[in-house]
Scaffold this motif. Structure first.
Motif, short mmCIF file in Angstrom:
data_model
loop_
_atom_site.label_atom_id
_atom_site.label_comp_id
_atom_site.label_asym_id
_atom_site.label_seq_id
_atom_site.Cartn_x
_atom_site.Cartn_y
_atom_site.Cartn_z
N ILE A 1 0.83 -1.23 -0.19
CA ILE A 1 -0.08 0.17 0.18
C ILE A 1 0.88 1.11 -0.30
O ILE A 1 0.82 2.47 -0.85
CB ILE A 1 -1.03 0.24 0.76
CG1 ILE A 1 -1.86 -1.57 1.07
CG2 ILE A 1 -1.79 1.61 1.25
CD1 ILE A 1 -3.02 -1.47 0.05
N GLY A 2 1.64 1.70 0.45
CA GLY A 2 2.84 1.85 1.33
C GLY A 2 3.77 2.84 -0.25
O GLY A 2 4.07 4.16 0.10
N GLU A 3 3.71 1.60 -1.25
CA GLU A 3 4.36 1.47 -2.24
C GLU A 3 4.01 2.46 -3.09
O GLU A 3 4.55 2.82 -4.14
CB GLU A 3 5.04 0.62 -2.47
CG GLU A 3 6.40 0.89 -3.96
CD GLU A 3 6.83 -0.76 -4.52
OE1 GLU A 3 5.94 -1.71 -3.53
OE2 GLU A 3 8.27 -0.98 -4.24
N GLU A 4 2.37 1.73 -3.54
CA GLU A 4 2.20 1.78 -5.15
C GLU A 4 0.69 2.34 -4.74
O GLU A 4 -0.03 2.48 -5.59
CB GLU A 4 1.72 0.69 -5.51
CG GLU A 4 3.22 -0.03 -6.37
CD GLU A 4 3.20 -0.75 -7.30
OE1 GLU A 4 3.02 -0.45 -8.27
OE2 GLU A 4 2.86 -1.99 -7.51
N ILE A 5 -0.16 2.35 -3.52
CA ILE A 5 -0.92 2.20 -4.18
C ILE A 5 -1.48 4.46 -2.89
O ILE A 5 -0.91 4.09 -1.71
CB ILE A 5 -2.00 2.03 -2.90
CG1 ILE A 5 -2.27 0.06 -3.43
CG2 ILE A 5 -3.55 2.48 -2.65
CD1 ILE A 5 -2.17 0.29 -4.72
N ARG A 6 -1.91 5.51 -3.69
CA ARG A 6 -2.19 6.78 -3.33
C ARG A 6 -3.34 7.24 -4.39
O ARG A 6 -2.52 6.79 -5.49
CB ARG A 6 -0.72 7.32 -3.18
CG ARG A 6 -0.63 8.22 -2.71
CD ARG A 6 -0.11 7.81 -0.97
NE ARG A 6 0.47 7.35 -1.26
CZ ARG A 6 2.21 7.72 -1.10
NH1 ARG A 6 2.36 8.78 -0.90
NH2 ARG A 6 2.73 6.74 -0.60
#
Lengths: 240, 428
Positions: B157-162
């Motif tokens: 989530i921290g890497e690709e979901i924003r």
């Protein structure tokens, strides 16, 4: 909504320091019982007592009892200040009682901001209160049962019962509330608690109060759970 | 003459209005985190952050690092409006750490109403933010609260979901309705998350505390399909997860049931609605969809549980609309947290045990790009609150993974990696 802050405050530049509340001692909640009238003894001819028992006939502490005169009795005049503090992210005491027109001070003893509100349509209010501040901008001039919350910390829950009589008290550990009346006679005796499972969270008796009278109330149903005003959470949560 | 009069009147009005704005009390808050660590890692080579095949952020060996320097800044007004900006810096670790990076991770405006007499509250958020999924990363600057490294699920989530979007959340408060539970439902419409899924396909699930910064490009391991003339030759060398490629709006919805004093259960669905055959400057659209489930429960005064599960798929196609990457993926963890107050008579010691399982299933026939993966991980953390703001933590992680793509760089397909971390974290 912005009553107190709109015109009287300037920018408050503050680096919110720590969120490190002292542990809540539940005892604290009970020791804060705001008795308006001094406890009296049975020897006192104008002393009347109210005993509140639970469904198992055991004494119930911290129940609000108030007496409303029904025969134009003379009642003492008083101007009290009621303090409702926000401490360890909870309302302390959980239940406060004030006579209408009494001054009510909200005191934030935490090192974080709270956003106190009442959503009740007849007694709507909301204000932010910063660490260490006292807010007395809200006036309570009619009898009401006000459920309060904090819009930042949803688990916080507190009540303010505004009554139209100087005779109000919370029961002690023995389930007893004592009142020294200026004048005996017919009164409406009310026991209230937000978690009392009864119509309007109340039990009411209208009766002639005689000298050294003891009126006993026994609840018909078990009390509902009193909300736990805690979150086990970490102090450095990024939320609001 | 009249003109001048009007002008000065305007000026006068402006001057009169100015103090009005100034006296609307604003509260400025600056919070943050400093996280210093020593890591000892046993792995086959480089960590995933530098394009290696390891499942951990750093590679084999001993590393010293400032693992996160985060600032969580906000301004809030009395009318319920607030503005938030979150910045994170990741200085280069000793050893094979990636280059230092500093940037923005979230910036948004938020409005939270006072509940109405029926107990309903409205909250809206507009800007760049995380969709509400992680139960771990709720400390300042999205740091993980109970462990040093997030689970595989939330590391992804921290890497690709924003998202860049608008979230509307309605909460029904039980307190006002004489119920013991609160209900909430949120819906978000968003853009700028079209390439999400690429990094998960190409380095698989991973464990670290690294968040992708706004506008940051992330590297991934080499694989044969990237060679000239092969299916993925057109893919850029780094992936940029926060791009809008097709002007299609994605969405995220979430519902939560929260029992007062006990815990909560929530579920949500994310769909970026990207066009999978759209490619701009080597960055493809990846149609990524997943559902997620969460539970948080207080089992006793000292013991609590956190669990999350996420499962979904992702699709990336050639310009001819043939599947190039078509993956299913899933990851879930169960964590138990114990406060040692019963034994040590204070709340200063806390332990967390987290067990997780993760997988990626490759459904396409692209040669030289095997995305299959299967693994388990276990993490044990013990943290001690040294003072109000300082925490000392020791954390052990072991990851056992099966990943055929590791053979492309002559590394073992089946690999067990371990990591010891000792950290001091300061929360401001």
């Amino acid at each position: 909504m912005l009553k107190h802050s709109l015109f009287f405050r300037f920018f408050v530049i503050r680096f919110s320091l720590l969120r490190f509340g002292l542990p809540i001692f539940s005892a604290l909640i009970f020791t804060f019982a705001s008795t308006s009238v001094q406890a009296c003894t049975k020897e006192d001819p104008t002393c009347v007592q109210v005993q509140v028992n639970n469904v198992k006939n055991q004494p119930l502490a911290n129940m609000v009892v108030y007496l409303e005169p029904l025969a134009n009795q003379v009642v003492p005049q008083q101007n009290k200040t009621v303090e409702i503090s926000q401490h360890s992210k909870s309302f302390i005491p959980y239940i406060s009682v004030s006579q209408k027109s009494d001054k009510v001070n909200f005191v934030n003893k935490d090192d974080i901001t709270h956003h106190i509100y009442s959503a009740d349509s007849e007694n709507k209010f909301s204000f932010k209160i910063r660490s260490g501040e006292t807010d007395s901008s809200t006036h309570f001039d009619h009898a009401a049962e006000i459920a309060m919350g904090c819009n930042i910390h949803d688990w916080m829950s507190g009540y303010l019962l505004v009554v139209d009589t100087p005779y109000f008290a919370k029961t002690d550990e023995q389930g007893v509330a004592s009142f020294t009346l200026t004048e005996l006679g017919k009164y409406r005796v009310v026991v209230w608690h937000p978690q009392m499972r009864a119509e309007n969270n109340r039990m009411i008796v209208e009766k002639e109060l005689l000298s050294a009278e003891i009126t006993t109330f026994t609840l018909q149903k078990a009390m509902d759970d009193i909300p736990v005003q805690t979150s086990d959470d970490f102090d450095f949560i990024s939320d609001y | 003459m009249i003109n001048t009069g009007i002008k000065s009147l305007h000026l006068l009005l402006l001057v009169a209005c100015l103090p009005m704005q100034v006296v609307i009390a604003a509260e400025y808050n600056a919070h943050g985190i400093l996280d210093f660590r020593v890591n000892h890692i046993n792995s086959s080579g480089q960590g995933y952050l530098t394009g290696g095949q390891g499942k951990l952020g750093l590679g084999d060996g001993v590393h010293f690092s400032a693992a996160q320097i985060g600032a969580d800044l906000s301004v809030s007004w009395d009318n319920g409006l607030s503005a938030h900006g979150v910045f994170n810096a990741y200085p280069e670790a000793t050893g094979d750490g990636e280059k230092s990076a500093l940037g923005l991770t979230e910036i948004y405006l938020k409005y939270r109403s006072i509940p109405n007499s029926a107990g309903y509250r409205l909250q809206t958020k507009v800007g760049l933010f995380y969709p509400e999924i992680s139960l771990e990363n709720n400390a300042y600057a999205w740091a993980s609260k109970d462990t040093l490294d997030s689970s595989t699920l939330n590391t992804w989530i921290g890497e690709e979901i924003r998202v860049v979007g608008t979230e509307i959340k309605v909460t029904r408060l039980g307190r006002i309705n004489n119920d013991k539970y609160d209900l909430s439902f949120s819906a978000t419409a968003f853009i700028n998350n079209d390439p999400a899924g690429a990094l998960l396909a190409w380095h698989g699930w991973a464990i670290s505390n690294r968040q992708t910064l706004w506008n940051e490009q992330r590297t991934f391991p080499w694989f044969p399909a990237r060679e000239d003339g092969k299916n993925l030759a057109g893919q850029a060398h780094k992936s940029d997860p926060f791009l809008e490629l097709d002007n299609r709006v994605g969405y995220h919805t979430r519902g939560e049931w929260k029992l007062r004093g006990k815990g909560s259960i929530s579920a949500g669905y994310y769909d970026n609605r990207a066009i999978p055959y759209k490619v701009v400057d080597g960055q493809y659209g990846w149609r990524t969809r997943f559902y997620h489930l969460e539970a948080r429960w207080r089992l006793s005064d000292n013991l609590s549980l956190t669990a999350q599960y996420l499962s979904g798929d992702t699709l990336m196609q050639s310009k001819e609309k043939e599947d190039v990457v078509n993956n299913d993926y899933a990851s879930g963890f169960v964590a138990l947290h114990y406060n040692w107050q019963a034994l040590v008579a204070n709340k200063k010691h806390k332990s967390t045990l987290r067990v997780e399982d993760f997988s990626v299933t490759d459904n396409d026939k692209t040669e030289g790009d095997d995305n299959n993966e299967d693994g388990q991980a276990l993490t044990f953390n013990h943290s001690y609150r040294l003072s109000k703001q300082w925490f000392l933590s020791a954390e052990f992680t072991v990851i056992d993974s099966h990943r055929p793509a590791r053979s492309y760089s002559v590394q073992p397909v089946d690999l067990v990696e371990t990591q010891w971390q000792f950290a001091t974290r300061y929360f401001l």
